[in-house]
Design a protein around this motif. Structure first.
Motif, PDB file in Angstrom:
ATOM      1  N   TYR A 133     -45.554   4.405  13.383  1.00 57.63           N
ATOM      2  CA  TYR A 133     -45.803   5.816  13.680  1.00 57.63           C
ATOM      3  C   TYR A 133     -46.955   5.971  14.674  1.00 57.63           C
ATOM      4  O   TYR A 133     -47.867   5.147  14.733  1.00 57.63           O
ATOM      5  N   VAL A 134     -46.901   7.051  15.438  1.00 55.77           N
ATOM      6  CA  VAL A 134     -48.058   7.506  16.205  1.00 55.77           C
ATOM      7  C   VAL A 134     -48.342   8.944  15.800  1.00 55.77           C
ATOM      8  O   VAL A 134     -47.436   9.698  15.437  1.00 55.77           O
TER       9      VAL A 134
ATOM     10  N   SER B 253     -44.168   4.756  24.089  1.00 55.85           N
ATOM     11  CA  SER B 253     -43.809   5.674  23.001  1.00 55.85           C
ATOM     12  C   SER B 253     -43.880   7.137  23.359  1.00 55.85           C
ATOM     13  O   SER B 253     -43.305   7.965  22.661  1.00 55.85           O
TER      14      SER B 253
ATOM     15  N   ASN C 188     -51.057   9.904  25.354  1.00 54.29           N
ATOM     16  CA  ASN C 188     -51.764   8.867  24.607  1.00 54.29           C
ATOM     17  C   ASN C 188     -51.929   9.304  23.151  1.00 54.29           C
ATOM     18  O   ASN C 188     -52.574  10.324  22.884  1.00 54.29           O
ATOM     19  N   PRO C 189     -51.361   8.574  22.209  1.00 50.98           N
ATOM     20  CA  PRO C 189     -51.497   8.959  20.800  1.00 50.98           C
ATOM     21  C   PRO C 189     -52.956   8.996  20.358  1.00 50.98           C
ATOM     22  O   PRO C 189     -53.772   8.185  20.810  1.00 50.98           O
TER      23      PRO C 189
ATOM     24  N   SER D 100     -46.701   1.850   9.507  1.00 48.26           N
ATOM     25  CA  SER D 100     -46.380   1.037  10.677  1.00 48.26           C
ATOM     26  C   SER D 100     -45.289   1.697  11.514  1.00 48.26           C
ATOM     27  O   SER D 100     -44.300   2.202  10.997  1.00 48.26           O
TER      28      SER D 100
ATOM     29  N   ASN E 182     -46.080  13.596  14.098  1.00 51.41           N
ATOM     30  CA  ASN E 182     -45.922  12.164  13.831  1.00 51.41           C
ATOM     31  C   ASN E 182     -44.606  11.727  14.462  1.00 51.41           C
ATOM     32  O   ASN E 182     -43.599  12.417  14.318  1.00 51.41           O
TER      33      ASN E 182
ATOM     34  N   LYS F 194     -53.765   8.510  17.222  1.00 50.16           N
ATOM     35  CA  LYS F 194     -53.822   7.423  16.240  1.00 50.16           C
ATOM     36  C   LYS F 194     -52.511   6.647  16.304  1.00 50.16           C
ATOM     37  O   LYS F 194     -51.442   7.225  16.503  1.00 50.16           O
ATOM     38  N   ARG F 195     -52.599   5.346  16.103  1.00 51.21           N
ATOM     39  CA  ARG F 195     -51.413   4.492  16.042  1.00 51.21           C
ATOM     40  C   ARG F 195     -51.263   3.919  14.642  1.00 51.21           C
ATOM     41  O   ARG F 195     -52.246   3.646  13.967  1.00 51.21           O
ATOM     42  N   ASN F 196     -50.006   3.732  14.251  1.00 46.06           N
ATOM     43  CA  ASN F 196     -49.667   3.171  12.941  1.00 46.06           C
ATOM     44  C   ASN F 196     -50.227   3.999  11.787  1.00 46.06           C
ATOM     45  O   ASN F 196     -50.575   3.476  10.729  1.00 46.06           O
TER      46      ASN F 196
ATOM     47  N   ASN G 288     -42.015   8.228  15.005  1.00 50.24           N
ATOM     48  CA  ASN G 288     -41.701   6.834  14.719  1.00 50.24           C
ATOM     49  C   ASN G 288     -40.664   6.340  15.709  1.00 50.24           C
ATOM     50  O   ASN G 288     -39.540   6.851  15.752  1.00 50.24           O
ATOM     51  N   ARG G 289     -41.051   5.357  16.513  1.00 52.69           N
ATOM     52  CA  ARG G 289     -40.153   4.850  17.554  1.00 52.69           C
ATOM     53  C   ARG G 289     -38.945   4.126  16.973  1.00 52.69           C
ATOM     54  O   ARG G 289     -37.858   4.173  17.531  1.00 52.69           O
TER      55      ARG G 289
END
Length: 283
Positions: free
Chosen positions: A99-100, A19, A32-33, A97, A70, A35-37, A72-73
């Motif tokens: 998002y990172v 991502s 590295n995000p 869901s 933020n 936070k994930r989701n 979103n893939r």
């Protein structure tokens, strides 16, 4: 060495799933995000559609105002946030869901990540790289307006659960306090307005009807990007007085395209004279 079409597609899929991978002349590295989701809600001041994770990272780190983003893939949506990470509360983060959430202060000042090292820009500016590898600061083409904030609901498309006596939904956004919207006696009457695009909403004001004002009670005001995906902005127990001007403001801005008023305790009528939404566009 020959690679089958299936293996090639599988490899491509794996690459796309990374991502936030960034490539530079020094090699390959990964963001590295934090936070994930989840996404930081209410502090987005600019959005970009259909861009890569790498481009989203660059959009943020080149702007002094941007402290996190933020991404979103699935939708390739990039949202730049203007809240400094030191003030981020867990209550600001919304489960979403795909998002990172990434804070860019980890990477500022690192020449492998930050193209603006040695060329700091002012708030409201973006650093741009020229062909000769020099960096210049230019005004960002989208910034928070300095002038008075506007009623972004005025004249916008709207609707309601039902209509009584030809008192239609648009009367709540016509700029007049001598007209009003009025539903039938519904179980959970509601009214909504489509602002037309996403706005950072600062406050919402409701001007009550000139008679039978006590019928405005147990009011939920919700904000969201879709009518089927909204969160509560404010709740008003009431009852309100005739012509009462109610003002609802939160400690932070809330981004959304739709605003919805609904009475949770019914059956009841919903009638108000005017709804005012104060904010500025998220562009």
């Amino acid at each position: 060495m020959h690679v089958s079409i299936y293996q090639g597609l599988l490899l491509l899929s794996q690459i796309l799933q990374i991502s936030a991978e960034q490539c530079t002349s020094a090699g390959t590295f990964r963001i590295n995000p934090d936070k994930r989701n989840v996404k930081l809600r209410g502090f987005a001041y600019r959005t970009f559609e259909n861009i890569s994770p790498r481009a989203c990272f660059q959009k943020c780190i080149r702007r002094t105002r941007c402290h996190s983003y933020n991404y979103n893939r699935a939708s390739l949506r990039c949202e730049l946030n203007n809240l400094k990470p030191m003030y981020v509360s867990e209550s600001y983060l919304q489960n979403e869901s795909g998002y990172v959430y990434v804070e860019v202060h980890h990477y500022r000042g690192d020449p492998h990540f930050d193209p603006c090292v040695g060329n700091p820009c002012n708030d409201g500016e973006v650093c741009e790289s020229l062909k000769n590898e020099k960096v210049v600061c230019i005004l960002d083409d989208c910034k928070t307006p300095n002038e008075a904030f506007q009623n972004v609901a005025l004249g916008k498309m709207c609707g309601q659960s039902s209509t009584f006596n030809n008192e239609h939904a648009e009367y709540a956004v016509d700029g007049l306090t001598n007209t009003d919207i009025h539903t039938l006696k519904d179980q959970s009457p509601y009214w909504w307005v489509d602002l037309g695009s996403i706005y950072n909403i600062m406050r919402i004001e409701v001007i009550n009807r000139y008679i039978y004002g006590f019928k405005l009670h147990d009011l939920d005001i919700a904000v969201g990007n879709h009518l089927d995906d909204m969160s509560i902005f404010a709740n008003y127990k009431g009852p309100a007085a005739n012509n009462e001007h109610l003002i609802f403001q939160r400690s932070r801005y809330t981004d959304g395209r739709y605003v919805k008023l609904s009475i949770t305790q019914g059956p009841e009528y919903l009638h108000v004279s005017e709804v005012i939404v104060i904010g500025y566009p998220v562009c």
